[in-house]
Design a protein around this motif. Structure first.
Motif, short mmCIF file in Angstrom:
data_model
loop_
_atom_site.label_atom_id
_atom_site.label_comp_id
_atom_site.label_asym_id
_atom_site.label_seq_id
_atom_site.Cartn_x
_atom_site.Cartn_y
_atom_site.Cartn_z
N UNK A 119 0.86 -1.18 0.00
CA UNK A 119 0.00 0.00 0.00
C UNK A 119 0.89 1.23 0.00
N UNK A 120 0.64 2.16 -0.92
CA UNK A 120 1.43 3.38 -1.01
C UNK A 120 0.49 4.58 -0.98
N UNK A 121 0.84 5.53 -0.12
CA UNK A 121 0.07 6.78 -0.03
C UNK A 121 1.05 7.93 -0.08
N UNK A 122 0.80 8.89 -0.98
CA UNK A 122 1.66 10.07 -1.11
C UNK A 122 0.90 11.29 -0.63
N UNK A 123 1.63 12.15 0.06
CA UNK A 123 1.06 13.43 0.48
C UNK A 123 2.10 14.52 0.32
N UNK A 124 1.64 15.73 0.09
CA UNK A 124 2.54 16.86 -0.05
C UNK A 124 2.30 17.81 1.11
N UNK A 125 3.37 18.09 1.85
CA UNK A 125 3.32 19.01 2.97
C UNK A 125 4.32 20.12 2.67
N UNK A 126 3.80 21.28 2.31
CA UNK A 126 4.69 22.38 1.90
C UNK A 126 5.42 22.00 0.63
N UNK A 127 6.74 22.01 0.68
CA UNK A 127 7.56 21.61 -0.47
C UNK A 127 7.99 20.15 -0.39
N UNK A 128 7.60 19.44 0.67
CA UNK A 128 8.02 18.06 0.87
C UNK A 128 6.99 17.07 0.34
N UNK A 129 7.46 16.07 -0.37
CA UNK A 129 6.61 14.98 -0.83
C UNK A 129 6.91 13.78 0.07
N UNK A 130 5.89 13.31 0.77
CA UNK A 130 6.07 12.21 1.72
C UNK A 130 5.30 11.00 1.20
N UNK A 131 5.99 9.88 1.10
CA UNK A 131 5.37 8.62 0.69
C UNK A 131 5.37 7.67 1.87
N UNK A 132 4.20 7.12 2.17
CA UNK A 132 4.08 6.12 3.22
C UNK A 132 3.85 4.78 2.52
N UNK A 133 4.67 3.79 2.83
CA UNK A 133 4.60 2.49 2.19
C UNK A 133 4.42 1.41 3.27
N UNK A 134 3.42 0.56 3.06
CA UNK A 134 3.20 -0.58 3.97
C UNK A 134 3.23 -1.84 3.12
#
Length: 140
Positions: A119-134
């Protein structure tokens, strides 16, 4: 002359085997649904976070005792007395669970005695791209 006969017989045998082993199209969705049916021990779960292409340390959970899950033939996923419906996409590459919120997991691979869901979820916080992978590893 005798060698030529053996070479021709060998070539004909190879052609016959190749023709008899030709690939037939398989309905991947139906295959995945039938393959998953049954009890599958959830051996490990690996969580990782990637921020701007920089990976943080992986959080690995090994289940002891093994957490057994069940995929039923009527397309229900049962884990720890909680049941949710699931569907497999037409190509057989993704599973969508009807949990809240809905989640779509990619089937990383299917083998005889094990398979892996990611499972992959991407989110953008400000200028940062954060990917959460399970990653969940199921093995019989």
């Amino acid at each position: 002359m005798r060698k030529l006969k053996f070479v021709l017989i060998g070539l004909l045998t190879i052609v016959a085997i190749g023709y008899s082993c030709k690939k037939e199209p398989v309905d991947s969705k139906l295959f995945v649904e039938r393959y998953l049916t049954g009890k599958w021990p959830l051996r490990a779960e690996i969580k990782s976070t990637i921020t701007n292409n920089i990976s943080s340390p992986r959080d690995t959970t090994t289940f002891t005792p093994i957490d057994t899950t069940t995929f039923t033939s009527d397309l229900k996923f049962i884990r720890r007395a909680a049941a949710v419906d699931f569907t497999v996409d037409a190509t057989g590459e993704n599973i969508k669970f009807s949990s809240t919120p809905d989640s779509t997991w990619h089937i990383e691979y299917l083998r005889t005695g094990y398979f892996k869901l990611v499972y992959t979820r991407k989110e953008t916080v400000g200028n940062n791209v954060i990917s959460h992978v399970i990653e969940r590893d199921f093995r019989k």
